[in-house]
Every structure is written in structure tokens, then in C-alpha cells.
Design a protein around this motif. Structure first.
Motif, PDB file in Angstrom:
ATOM      1  N   GLY A 115       0.777  -1.280  -0.020  1.00 29.71           N
ATOM      2  CA  GLY A 115       0.112   0.214  -0.068  1.00 29.71           C
ATOM      3  C   GLY A 115       0.877   1.064  -0.077  1.00 29.71           C
ATOM      4  O   GLY A 115       0.274   2.335   0.333  1.00 29.71           O
ATOM      5  N   ASN A 116       2.040   1.068  -0.436  1.00 31.92           N
ATOM      6  CA  ASN A 116       2.774   2.185  -0.420  1.00 31.92           C
ATOM      7  C   ASN A 116       2.570   3.383  -1.476  1.00 31.92           C
ATOM      8  O   ASN A 116       1.634   3.100  -2.244  1.00 31.92           O
ATOM      9  N   PHE A 117       3.016   4.624  -1.423  1.00 31.34           N
ATOM     10  CA  PHE A 117       2.585   5.579  -2.443  1.00 31.34           C
ATOM     11  C   PHE A 117       2.783   5.193  -4.037  1.00 31.34           C
ATOM     12  O   PHE A 117       1.823   5.384  -4.717  1.00 31.34           O
ATOM     13  N   LEU A 118       3.848   4.597  -4.197  1.00 34.94           N
ATOM     14  CA  LEU A 118       4.188   4.115  -5.551  1.00 34.94           C
ATOM     15  C   LEU A 118       3.178   3.196  -6.196  1.00 34.94           C
ATOM     16  O   LEU A 118       2.477   3.388  -7.171  1.00 34.94           O
ATOM     17  N   SER A 119       2.973   2.106  -5.427  1.00 37.16           N
ATOM     18  CA  SER A 119       1.957   1.088  -5.782  1.00 37.16           C
ATOM     19  C   SER A 119       0.516   1.372  -5.793  1.00 37.16           C
ATOM     20  O   SER A 119      -0.231   1.049  -6.618  1.00 37.16           O
ATOM     21  N   THR A 120       0.075   2.184  -4.906  1.00 36.37           N
ATOM     22  CA  THR A 120      -1.337   2.612  -4.819  1.00 36.37           C
ATOM     23  C   THR A 120      -1.465   3.664  -5.846  1.00 36.37           C
ATOM     24  O   THR A 120      -2.464   3.868  -6.385  1.00 36.37           O
ATOM     25  N   ARG A 121      -0.461   4.477  -6.364  1.00 37.23           N
ATOM     26  CA  ARG A 121      -0.585   5.377  -7.373  1.00 37.23           C
ATOM     27  C   ARG A 121      -0.915   4.900  -8.620  1.00 37.23           C
ATOM     28  O   ARG A 121      -1.498   5.106  -9.610  1.00 37.23           O
ATOM     29  N   ALA A 122      -0.186   3.784  -8.704  1.00 36.11           N
ATOM     30  CA  ALA A 122      -0.226   2.975  -9.932  1.00 36.11           C
ATOM     31  C   ALA A 122      -1.687   2.173 -10.167  1.00 36.11           C
ATOM     32  O   ALA A 122      -2.226   1.979 -11.217  1.00 36.11           O
ATOM     33  N   GLY A 123      -2.053   1.735  -8.924  1.00 38.54           N
ATOM     34  CA  GLY A 123      -3.294   1.182  -9.153  1.00 38.54           C
ATOM     35  C   GLY A 123      -4.366   2.072  -9.140  1.00 38.54           C
ATOM     36  O   GLY A 123      -5.397   1.667 -10.135  1.00 38.54           O
ATOM     37  N   LEU A 124      -4.245   3.508  -8.886  1.00 42.43           N
ATOM     38  CA  LEU A 124      -5.321   4.421  -9.229  1.00 42.43           C
ATOM     39  C   LEU A 124      -5.442   4.599 -10.631  1.00 42.43           C
ATOM     40  O   LEU A 124      -6.400   4.821 -11.487  1.00 42.43           O
TER      41      LEU A 124
END
Length: 401
Positions: A286-295
Motif C-alpha cells: 500500500g505504499n505511495f508508488l504501488s497505490t498510485r499505479a493502482g489508481l
């Protein structure tokens, strides 16, 4: 930037000497990709009908995804989950709004981790008066749930269990949906299943049987846990196959296509408060990079879904599958799967292997599943031209048998 002056034989040598031999690799090096096409350093073009085993949901080199990842990387890549992570909260909100289930989300790094979280939720749900009362989880033969010790035991394929015993207790196996009723006992807390078995042959479960099972489990206060690691994120035409089946699971695990290539897993559950602070966690999840990619991925695919382009793409892809089945009936028995998680059942394993090898020679990447299924997991943004070109190459691969 990687040193492109390395020869492929040098790289294969490094791989052979320094990397554990857990994969049988093709002698090929890809330098970049665009859409559903991959290119070697000398610009030899391949069409990718596998999308990194269902991971590259918006294709290769997607500009929006790349820009969003780059912008996030310039700001923050990672912080501890001890602090508020804005894109994590927004991604959880987006997933719940799209699927329509009243749930909360835990983010991890992979499908196996998402299933580990699901198992822990089910085990804690089975507690009574602070002690484990119900702890057994039923899975199906031919299922695949991951390669950690727990999820490997949950996997219903005996060939994967060699060498790694002893396994954790508490997993029972049913032959099929009908057999689940026979396996349930007083210690059963959940049933974990794939609505379409990704590694087990791309065979969809019967919709009515799943709906009947969901009602039965609810009456018995047993959790329905659905593994959507491969089938989730619009692969079947809906955000989750569960939506397509008209059921409301107690727990859903997903991963693969959610990050478009950036590692991320997610566990959704209606048991919103079963896990308390300290019960579970993840350093990177759930870090910034992975969740921004998910969004970014969900923003792209939501538009593809709402515009009906995804439905048209699925229809077009299946039109070609039907033609291949008709033209090469001596090679294939039937078409299987749903949406862009689909396959052709070869008449035997030798035909399956030969077709996959021939396709590679024709510069087309396809996959295997189960004993004899030729599997297709293309990007959800695959164009009609890429579909046509890909199946022209597939046709040549079949003719060369």
C-alpha cells in the motif's frame, strides 16, 4: 539506464550463474513495449497475448501509467503505514465504489500475500471466546492460491506440494463445488475458491452452483472467500468475476492486473473490524508508488468499461477464438474462460506444448494452463489490429503442426 552493449549470451550466463534456477527461460531479451507489442534491442517485434501472466492490464508503455508513476516517484515512493498514505486511501475508496461491496481493503505486494491475509481473517473469524474454535478452510482440486507455505498448502495440486512439508494444518480439499458440502465439518470457517481457475485450466464454475453455495455458507456462518488474483480488475468484463456471478463474498483477494506491472495485492472483506492494529501488516504494502499505479490503472480501465470498448474488445477476441476452434478442430476440443481470461483446450499436452512453441517462433507470446489448455491473457486495451495480427500468427503456429 541498462547497458545495451551486453550480448544476450553474456546476460544468459549471468542469469545462469547468479539467479536461482526456478524458471525455464526463453533465450530472448525485450527492450521496450508499446501496447500489446514487445520489441527486442534490434527491434524484432512480438505480439504479447500473455501480458506478463495477466499483469500488464493496460499494456506496455502506457503513457498515463508511466507519467503517474514518474510524478509519484518524484514526490514520495514509500513511507511507513504508520502515516496516512493519500493514494492508498483513494485507491481503497475507488475499488469499493467500483465493485459495490460494503467492505474495507488491506494492501499487500502480491496475490499470495493477499490470500495469506484472507486466511488470517478467516482464522480470526473462527475464534470463539478468544480461542480458535473453527480454523479449517476448504479449497478445490486444481486450484492455485500462491507459493508461500500456507497458500501452497491451500493450492489443490499435489505436484506443487513435493519437497516442502510439513505444511500448516487446517486445509481440506474438495473435488468440486458439489463435494464441498460433503467436506464441511464443525471446524470449517471458510471456503476459498477461484470462480475461474487460472492455473487449473481456465474453467469457469457453474453460476447457479456458486449462488447456491453462497446461500448455504451464509446460513452456516461459513465465510465465502473468492480468489480473484487473476480474474479480478476487469479481466472477465466486470471489475470482479464475483460481480458477474451475482454473489457477495465475505472476502476477495486480488492482485496481478491492479498495478499494471507494479507489484500490489489487495484483500477486501465485509468483516471490517475483524483485524485490529497489530494483527497484520506489511512494510511495502500500500505504499505511495504501488497505490498510485493502482489508481492510474483503475482510472484507465473504468473509462474502458463505461465506454463499452472493453465489451467490444472481448467480443472481437472471442470471435477469433471461435474461428480457430472451427478451423483447427483436429487440435482443439473447446473454448473455455470468460472475457479476456480465456483459452482453447488442446486434445493433448503434446499439442499444447507444440502450439505454444510454434507461436513463439511466429513471434507471438501465449501461455499454458492446466494439463492441456492454451491460455490467452491479453491486455484489456488490446486493439483490433493487434488482435487480428496476433491470431494471424496463431493460425500459422497451428498450421505448422
Amino acid at each position: 539506464m541498462f547497458d545495451k552493449n551486453y550480448k544476450i549470451d553474456d546476460l544468459m550466463g549471468f542469469d545462469e550463474e547468479y539467479v536461482l534456477h526456478t524458471y525455464t527461460r526463453k533465450k530472448i531479451r525485450f527492450a521496450y513495449g508499446e501496447g500489446c507489442k514487445l520489441y527486442t534491442p534490434c527491434s524484432k517485434e512480438f505480439i504479447d497475448f500473455g501480458s506478463g501472466i495477466g499483469v500488464c492490464s493496460v499494456g506496455h508503455g502506457n503513457k498515463k501509467l508511466a507519467q503517474d508513476i514518474a510524478h509519484q516517484a518524484r514526490d514520495l515512493i514509500h513511507l511507513s503505514n504508520l502515516y496516512l498514505i493519500e493514494p492508498q486511501a483513494l485507491l481503497a475508496k475507488k475499488i469499493i465504489e467500483l465493485c459495490g461491496y460494503d467492505m474495507r481493503v488491506f494492501f499487500s505486494n502480491s496475490g499470495a500475500e493477499a490470500n495469506e491475509c484472507a486466511i488470517k481473517i478467516a482464522r480470526k473469524f473462527g475464534e470463539k471466546n478468544g480461542k480458535i474454535d473453527r480454523y479449517k478452510i476448504i479449497t478445490l482440486e486444481s486450484s492455485f492460491h500462491g507459493r508461500t507455505i500456507s497458500t501452497l498448502k491451500a493450492t489443490g495440486q499435489d505436484r506443487m506440494h513435493q519437497h516442502f512439508a510439513p505444511f500448516p494444518d487446517g486445509f481440506m480439499r474438495a473435488k468440486d463445488i458439489d463435494d464441498i458440502y460433503n467436506v464441511i465439518d464443525s471446524k470449517t470457517c471458510g471456503v476459498l475458491l477461484e470462480l475461474i481457475q487460472g492455473e487449473g485450466g481456465i474453467f469457469p464454475m457453474d453460476k447457479q452452483k456458486i449462488q447456491n453455495l453462497a446461500k448455504f455458507l451464509k446460513q452456516k456462518d461459513i465465510l465465502l472467500m473468492v480468489d480473484e488474483v487473476q480474474s479480478g480488475i476487469y479481466k472477465t468484463g466486470e471489475i470482479f468475476a464475483s460481480n458477474l456471478y451475482g454473489i457477495t463474498p465475505d472476502i476477495i483477494s486480488t492482485a496481478k492486473g491492479l498495478g499494471g506491472g507494479v507489484p500490489i495485492g489487495a484483500t477486501l472483506t465485509r468483516l471490517k473490524d475483524v483485524l485490529e492494529p497489530g494483527d497484520h501488516g506489511s512494510t511495502f504494502g500500500g505504499n505511495f508508488l504501488s497505490t498510485r499505479a493502482g489508481l492510474s490503472v483503475l482510472e484507465i480501465l473504468e473509462e474502458e468499461y463505461r465506454s463499452k470498448r472493453l465489451a467490444a474488445t472481448i467480443q472481437n477476441f472471442h470471435k477469433y477464438l471461435d474461428e480457430m476452434l472451427k478451423d483447427f478442430h483436429q487440435l482443439f476440443i473447446e473454448k473455455v474462460g470468460i472475457g479476456l481470461m480465456c483459452g482453447l483446450v488442446a486434445r493433448d499436452e503434446k499439442i499444447q506444448k507444440k502450439i505454444i512453441d510454434n507461436a513463439f517462433d511466429e513471434q507471438l507470446l501465449i501461455l499454458k494452463s492446466g494439463r492441456n489448455v492454451v491460455r490467452f491473457l491479453p491486455s484489456l486495451l488490446i486493439t483490433s489490429q493487434e488482435i487480428e495480427e496476433g491470431f494471424q500468427r496463431f493460425q500459422k503456429a497451428c498450421k505448422n503442426i
